[in-house]
Structures are given as structure tokens and as C-alpha cells.
Scaffold this active site. Structure first.
Site, PDB file in Angstrom:
ATOM      1  N   THR A  10       7.350  -5.805   5.070  1.00  0.00           N
ATOM      2  CA  THR A  10       6.392  -4.741   4.748  1.00  0.00           C
ATOM      3  C   THR A  10       5.523  -4.529   5.989  1.00  0.00           C
ATOM      4  O   THR A  10       5.911  -3.811   6.896  1.00  0.00           O
ATOM      5  CB  THR A  10       5.551  -5.093   3.504  1.00  0.00           C
ATOM      6  N   LYS A  65       8.646 -13.654   3.883  1.00  0.00           N
ATOM      7  CA  LYS A  65       7.937 -12.495   4.368  1.00  0.00           C
ATOM      8  C   LYS A  65       6.453 -12.672   4.056  1.00  0.00           C
ATOM      9  O   LYS A  65       6.076 -13.330   3.094  1.00  0.00           O
ATOM     10  CB  LYS A  65       8.481 -11.198   3.769  1.00  0.00           C
ATOM     11  N   THR A 112       2.398 -19.005  -0.928  1.00  0.00           N
ATOM     12  CA  THR A 112       1.566 -17.852  -0.661  1.00  0.00           C
ATOM     13  C   THR A 112       2.248 -16.521  -0.391  1.00  0.00           C
ATOM     14  O   THR A 112       1.642 -15.664   0.221  1.00  0.00           O
ATOM     15  CB  THR A 112       0.696 -18.194   0.541  1.00  0.00           C
ATOM     16  N   GLU A 164      -1.695 -10.354  10.005  1.00  0.00           N
ATOM     17  CA  GLU A 164      -2.111  -8.993  10.351  1.00  0.00           C
ATOM     18  C   GLU A 164      -3.245  -9.023  11.373  1.00  0.00           C
ATOM     19  O   GLU A 164      -4.324  -9.556  11.120  1.00  0.00           O
ATOM     20  CB  GLU A 164      -2.544  -8.256   9.081  1.00  0.00           C
ATOM     21  N   ASN A 204      -5.634  -3.019   7.147  1.00  0.00           N
ATOM     22  CA  ASN A 204      -5.846  -3.043   5.699  1.00  0.00           C
ATOM     23  C   ASN A 204      -6.733  -1.910   5.211  1.00  0.00           C
ATOM     24  O   ASN A 204      -6.792  -1.641   4.000  1.00  0.00           O
ATOM     25  CB  ASN A 204      -6.435  -4.393   5.277  1.00  0.00           C
ATOM     26  N   SER A 227      -1.614   4.481   3.364  1.00  0.00           N
ATOM     27  CA  SER A 227      -1.368   5.799   3.978  1.00  0.00           C
ATOM     28  C   SER A 227      -0.103   5.787   4.807  1.00  0.00           C
ATOM     29  O   SER A 227       0.494   4.761   5.057  1.00  0.00           O
ATOM     30  CB  SER A 227      -2.550   6.197   4.829  1.00  0.00           C
TER      31      SER A 227
END
Length: 474
Positions: free
Chosen positions: A208, A238, A249, A340, A469, A474
Site C-alpha cells: 500500500t 507489508k 502489527t 512512513e 498521512n 487522496s
């Protein structure tokens, strides 16, 4: 070997689908690692040794609008022993609820049920009510049908089981229903194989916000009473955000060709997950979909002797448990490295605790401190934030025994910051800056209270995390 789509028989030799399907497959599955960020390419394998009897594949079925791969299948050519751990989030996703029943049924019946795992990305199928459960069941039914076609292609008549034989996993945006017709059709036309490329396809289809596919494989060779034996493991995971431990997690599946009893597989997974997927944190948020499954099909053989793990006291079990733990810790570390917006990979090691639980609690408190993580991102040797986290961890301390040091990833000398509770002043700011500029570092805390230790793996917290985040949908 290659299994093409559900309308075709199993082929003993690999062959590429013809026409448009072939062109689309090649376009979507460029497995050249150059397509991924240069600083992540060293974590992506270009070959592997995969467990016998397992097949993998991935495709684009239409969940993602950008035409990127979004559907993966892992399939065993025989029944398996399966163990899994799931999120404790009370808004557990439909796939979690479904899989719990499948795994629970297998244990109740003392029967090997699971044959396949179907995974989709792009939609989490979480907080989707009764429709979400129906969609999870439909995903599993598509997987069961694929298993049936696989068996018939091998000349095995088989019989449709009374219970589902497929686990399902979903990841992506919460609160949206699956395009289940597209998924069912995608599973039915899934191309499967045993090669590294096919496993890589499955790993890519898991992604993702991940910036690189997370795939590992390994062959373990060990000495046994009957001579040298071996088994193999392969794992796909992932995750890059919404990562915080309270079981396992994120999504992950580890396949092994070792033969393990249900009881011992459960024990090995519990031990391993506490030291791997339950020892990482990126942002302190626990997902609704977290699932880690270990699937053992018993296909490993050396000289005709299967690697049978049947006693907790046996060398075979200890080797399997410890190798599974190391393997899962390495997989979990890949998730942290892809956090991230992350720029640093940080290992928190706590030694000298009275119990593993205490050591883990102190390490977790440091790993989840936003002040510690932002200081490391800013390359600021603000060691007081680390010591502060140790102090409020809830573990009783003798502060006069606490040591603190940071170790650079290049293996050069560490910087000692606190020794037996006393700050080592003045701090060598130049050395601290050298260490904090490196991508990898180890924060080591010594409590001086006992013999137990634990590790947590985390990353820094950067401006990019907020940006990623803030516009995730979007």
C-alpha cells in the site's frame, strides 16, 4: 511449475499466458528492483530458496485505481498446520473475524484444513458490517475453488471440504467495501508458480504505502540424531504506517515445509512474535487488520526422512523456534525500515532487567516516545528524553545502576551518555553528531537489576510522516 487460470489444467512445465494477458502481466510485474527507491534496493532479494510444495502469485484485479498489483495468493499443494495471531483492536476487520473462525475450527477438529491464503491491498474491508463478512467469505470461497482446480490439474480428485480451506487478508483504506466480484474473478485467473519471480509478484501485490516489497526466504540446515536435516521458510509482510504492537502489527504470512504439530507451532509462533512483530513500532497506532500466520505443510525431506517436530524438548523444535524467531525479526525489521517518512532505523536494547516483560516494557516506552523519535530525526543528542522514557516506563528502577549509550551502525565506538546513573559530561557533541547522521543506530540501556533483556525496533518521526498521512485517501 505453473498454474495458469482456473479454466486451465495444471501444467508440469511453466508456460506464459498468451495475448493481452501476457502483456498486462509483464507490464504490471516488472520485478527489476530498479523500480524501487535506490536506498531500499539492498533489502529486496533477487533470488531465493522457497519451501517445497508452496506456490505464489500476484495480479491486478481492479481494486487500485492506478492499475498497480492488488491481489496475491499463496497456496500449498497439501493440507497444512496453521497458527495465527490477530489484532486486539475491538474494531477488528472482517478478514480477522473470518480467519479466527477458520483457525479455531482447525484446532477444535484437530484437523489440517488450511490450503491457501488470499490477500488484497487497496481496501481493508474493515468497519464494513455484515457485507464485509459476506465479502470475506466470498474471497475464501474463491480461494477454495482455486485449490480444487489446482488439485484436479495434478490429477487429484479431492473433495470439497465441509469447512473453508482459505484464509483471507485485506489491507488499505478503512470503511470501504471490497469490489468482491473483481477479486473473485482475479483469484480464479491467478497465475501461480514456485519461482522467485512468482513470490515477488505476491509480495508486490501486498504493498500500500510501502515503498518496497518485503520478501524473505531461507533454508535451515541442522544436525539431528538421524543426520543432517533441512527445512525452508519464506515470508511476505507489508506495512509502513499504523504500526504498533499488541499481537502482530500488520499483515504477514510465513510458509515453511517443516512438519510441526499444532501445539508446537502455536508455541513457536507465540515465542517468535513477542520478539519480532510485537517488538516494532512506527507511529503508535494499531491497525484493525493485523494478522500474522505461519503455515507448515510438512513437505521438507532429506534422504527420505521428514523434518518432524513433535516434542518441545527436541533439538528439532528448538532449532525451528529459534530460526523462526530470527526470520520473523528480520521480516519485522523490514517494516520499520520502510516506516512512513522514516530516515533512521533504531534498535532499542534493554539489558539487566528482572524479567523479559520488564525489559520489553522499558524498550517499548523508549521506542514509542515521540520526543525521542523527533530528536533522533533532528540528529539532536538529547539523551535526557531517552532517560525520561526509562523513568516513566512503569518498571521499578535503581537509578544509580542505570547505564545509557548509543552505538553507531558502522560498528565504531559507542558514545556513553550515562554511567551508573551519572551523566558523562561534557557530552562529545561532535561524536554524537557523527553517530546520529548514520541510518542505523542502537540505543542500549543497562538496568543492572537482573539477567533478562529485550529489543524493540523503531524509526524516527519526520515531517514526511505527517505529509503522507494527511492525504492518505487522496
Amino acid at each position: 511449475m505453473l498454474l495458469t487460470n482456473a479454466s486451465q489444467v495444471f501444467q508440469k512445465s511453466a508456460r506464459v499466458p498468451s495475448g493481452l494477458a501476457s502483456l498486462v502481466s509483464k507490464r504490471l510485474f516488472n520485478t527489476d528492483i530498479s523500480q524501487f527507491p535506490a536506498n531500499k534496493q539492498r533489502f529486496i532479494p533477487t533470488s531465493g530458496k522457497y519451501p517445497r510444495g508452496f506456490f505464489a502469485g500476484g495480479s491486478h484485479c481492479g481494486i487500485k485505481k492506478n492499475s498497480k498489483p492488488d491481489l496475491a495468493v499463496l497456496l500449498s499443494d497439501r493440507a497444512t498446520t496453521t497458527s495465527a495471531v490477530f489484532t486486539t483492536n475491538q474494531f477488528s476487520a472482517a478478514p480477522v473475524q473470518f480467519d479466527k473462525k477458520v483457525v479455531g475450527t482447525a484446532k477444535e477438529l484437530n484437523s489440517q484444513i488450511v490450503r491457501a491464503v488470499v490477500i488484497n491491498s487497496g481496501c481493508a474491508n474493515a468497519v464494513t458490517g455484515k457485507q464485509g463478512l459476506r465479502d470475506a467469505e466470498a474471497m475464501a470461497a474463491a480461494g477454495d475453488k482455486l485449490v480444487s482446480v489446482f488439485d484436479k490439474g495434478k490429477g487429484i480428485e479431492g473433495k470439497s471440504g465441509e469447512h473453508p480451506s482459505t484464509l483471507v487478508m485485506s489491507t488499505g483504506v478503512i470503511g470501504q467495501t471490497l469490489p468482491i466480484d473483481k477479486i473473485s474473478q482475479g483469484v480464479g485467473h491467478m497465475e501461480l508458480g514456485e519461482s522467485h519471480e512468482m513470490w515477488m509478484r505476491a509480495a508486490i501485490a501486498h504493498m500500500t504505502t510501502d515503498t518496497f516489497p518485503k520478501l524473505l526466504s531461507r533454508e535451515v540446515v541442522f544436525d539431528s540424531a538421524g543426520g543432517s536435516k533441512s527445512f525452508r521458510m519464506a515470508g511476505i509482510t507489508k506495512g509502513a504506517g499504523m504500526i504498533h504492537p499488541n499481537m502482530a502489527t500488520l499483515l504477514g504470512t510465513i510458509c515453511t515445509d517443516a512438519a510441526v504439530t499444532q501445539t508446537l507451532l502455536d508455541k513457536a509462533l507465540a515465542y517468535a512474535v513477542a520478539r519480532s512483530f510485537n517488538a516494532i513500532s512506527i507511529d503508535g497506532d494499531m491497525s484493525t487488520n493485523d494478522t500474522i500466520a505461519v503455515i507448515a505443510n510438512g513437505a521438507a525431506a532429506d534422504g527420505g526422512a521428514k523434518v518432524a517436530i513433535e516434542s518441545e524438548l527436541s533439538n528439532e523444535y528448538l532449532v525451528f523456534r529459534d530460526e523462526l524467531t530470527k526470520f520473523m525479526a528480520e521480516l519485522a525489521s523490514l517494516v520499520v525500515r520502510d516506516g512512513e517518512g522514516a530516515t533512521k532505523f533504531i534498535t532499542i536494547e534493554v539489558n539487566g532487567a528482572q524479567s523479559f516483560v520488564d525489559a520489553k516494557q522499558v524498550a517499548s516506552t523508549i521506542a514509542t516516545s515521540s520526543l525521542v523519535k523527533t530528536a533522533i530525526y533532528g540528529q539532536d543528542a538529547n539523551w535526557g528524553r531517552i532517560l525520561c522514557a526509562v523513568g516513566y516506563s512503569g518498571v521499578s528502577l535503581d537509578t544509580a545502576k542505570v547505564n545509557l549509550a548509543i552505538h553507531p551502525g558502522d560498528g565504531t565506538a559507542p558514545l556513553v551518555l550515562v554511567l551508573r546513573g551519572e551523566p558523562q559530561l561534557p557530552i562529545d557533541e561532535n561524536r554524537a553528531s557523527e553517530i546520529l547522521k548514520q541510518e542505523d543506530m542502537l540505543v542500549r540501556v543497562e538496568l543492572g537489576l537482573g539477567q533478562e533483556s529485550a529489543r524493540m525496533y523503531t524509526c524516527d518521526l519526520s515531517h514526511d510522516y505527517v505529509s503522507i498521512n494527511a492525504d492518505y485517501r487522496s
